[in-house]
Design a protein around this motif. Sequence first.
Motif, PDB file in Angstrom:
ATOM      1  N   VAL A   9       0.855  -1.180   0.000  1.00  0.00           N
ATOM      2  CA  VAL A   9       0.000   0.000   0.000  1.00  0.00           C
ATOM      3  C   VAL A   9       0.891   1.230   0.000  1.00  0.00           C
ATOM      4  N   LEU A  10       0.655   2.122  -0.952  1.00  0.00           N
ATOM      5  CA  LEU A  10       1.400   3.381  -1.045  1.00  0.00           C
ATOM      6  C   LEU A  10       0.422   4.518  -0.748  1.00  0.00           C
ATOM      7  N   PRO A  11       0.378   4.950   0.514  1.00  0.00           N
ATOM      8  CA  PRO A  11      -0.580   5.990   0.892  1.00  0.00           C
ATOM      9  C   PRO A  11      -0.166   7.367   0.371  1.00  0.00           C
ATOM     10  N   PRO A  12      -1.108   8.295   0.337  1.00  0.00           N
ATOM     11  CA  PRO A  12      -0.799   9.641  -0.160  1.00  0.00           C
ATOM     12  C   PRO A  12      -0.107  10.492   0.906  1.00  0.00           C
ATOM     13  N   VAL A  13       1.155  10.170   1.178  1.00  0.00           N
ATOM     14  CA  VAL A  13       1.933  10.892   2.181  1.00  0.00           C
ATOM     15  C   VAL A  13       3.259  11.359   1.590  1.00  0.00           C
ATOM     16  N   THR A  14       3.875  12.306   2.279  1.00  0.00           N
ATOM     17  CA  THR A  14       5.164  12.846   1.866  1.00  0.00           C
ATOM     18  C   THR A  14       6.172  11.720   1.680  1.00  0.00           C
ATOM     19  N   GLY A  15       6.942  11.819   0.644  1.00  0.00           N
ATOM     20  CA  GLY A  15       7.948  10.808   0.341  1.00  0.00           C
ATOM     21  C   GLY A  15       7.436   9.746  -0.615  1.00  0.00           C
ATOM     22  N   ILE A  16       6.127   9.736  -0.840  1.00  0.00           N
ATOM     23  CA  ILE A  16       5.546   8.786  -1.790  1.00  0.00           C
ATOM     24  C   ILE A  16       4.894   9.544  -2.939  1.00  0.00           C
ATOM     25  N   VAL A  17       4.007  10.465  -2.626  1.00  0.00           N
ATOM     26  CA  VAL A  17       3.344  11.276  -3.649  1.00  0.00           C
ATOM     27  C   VAL A  17       3.908  12.698  -3.577  1.00  0.00           C
ATOM     28  N   PRO A  18       3.672  13.519  -4.593  1.00  0.00           N
ATOM     29  CA  PRO A  18       4.145  14.901  -4.539  1.00  0.00           C
ATOM     30  C   PRO A  18       3.603  15.631  -3.302  1.00  0.00           C
ATOM     31  N   ASP A  19       4.415  16.497  -2.721  1.00  0.00           N
ATOM     32  CA  ASP A  19       4.025  17.232  -1.511  1.00  0.00           C
ATOM     33  C   ASP A  19       2.698  17.972  -1.668  1.00  0.00           C
ATOM     34  N   ALA A  20       2.415  18.462  -2.862  1.00  0.00           N
ATOM     35  CA  ALA A  20       1.188  19.241  -3.082  1.00  0.00           C
ATOM     36  C   ALA A  20      -0.082  18.430  -2.843  1.00  0.00           C
TER      37      ALA A  20
END
Length: 118
Positions: free
Chosen positions: A97-108
């Motif tokens: 699982v790749l959650p929408p958090v810093t270091g995985i998705v863009p900071d924005a």
Amino acid sequence: MRAEALRERRAEIGEFRRREVLVPVADGSLLSAEAGGIRWLFAFTERAALERFAEARGEAVPDWVPVHGARLLDQVIPSVDGPTGIAVDAGSPAGLVLPPVTGIVPDAVALDSEVAGA
């Protein structure tokens, strides 16, 4: 998170970014599900994992498109309305699982980013 676990997690994310994955498509849209206020896009590392997923849901194997993980994370997720993560090989023991958090998705678009909260 322990230093070793953090290194392993970063390695998993790096591998996903470099890899071409299969993203199921239904009715012209990327197949996804919502849970806990997050939209989860499905991505599979091999056709057999996609087939097992469809079989477990009692569905025919959907159409799919090959996409590099980096493109999903950097271009597709920011274009989706609302917080979005990726469920890799959903239903498989090796699922990720790749959650929408810093270091995985863009900071924005990261839920834990000051940029997203602005």
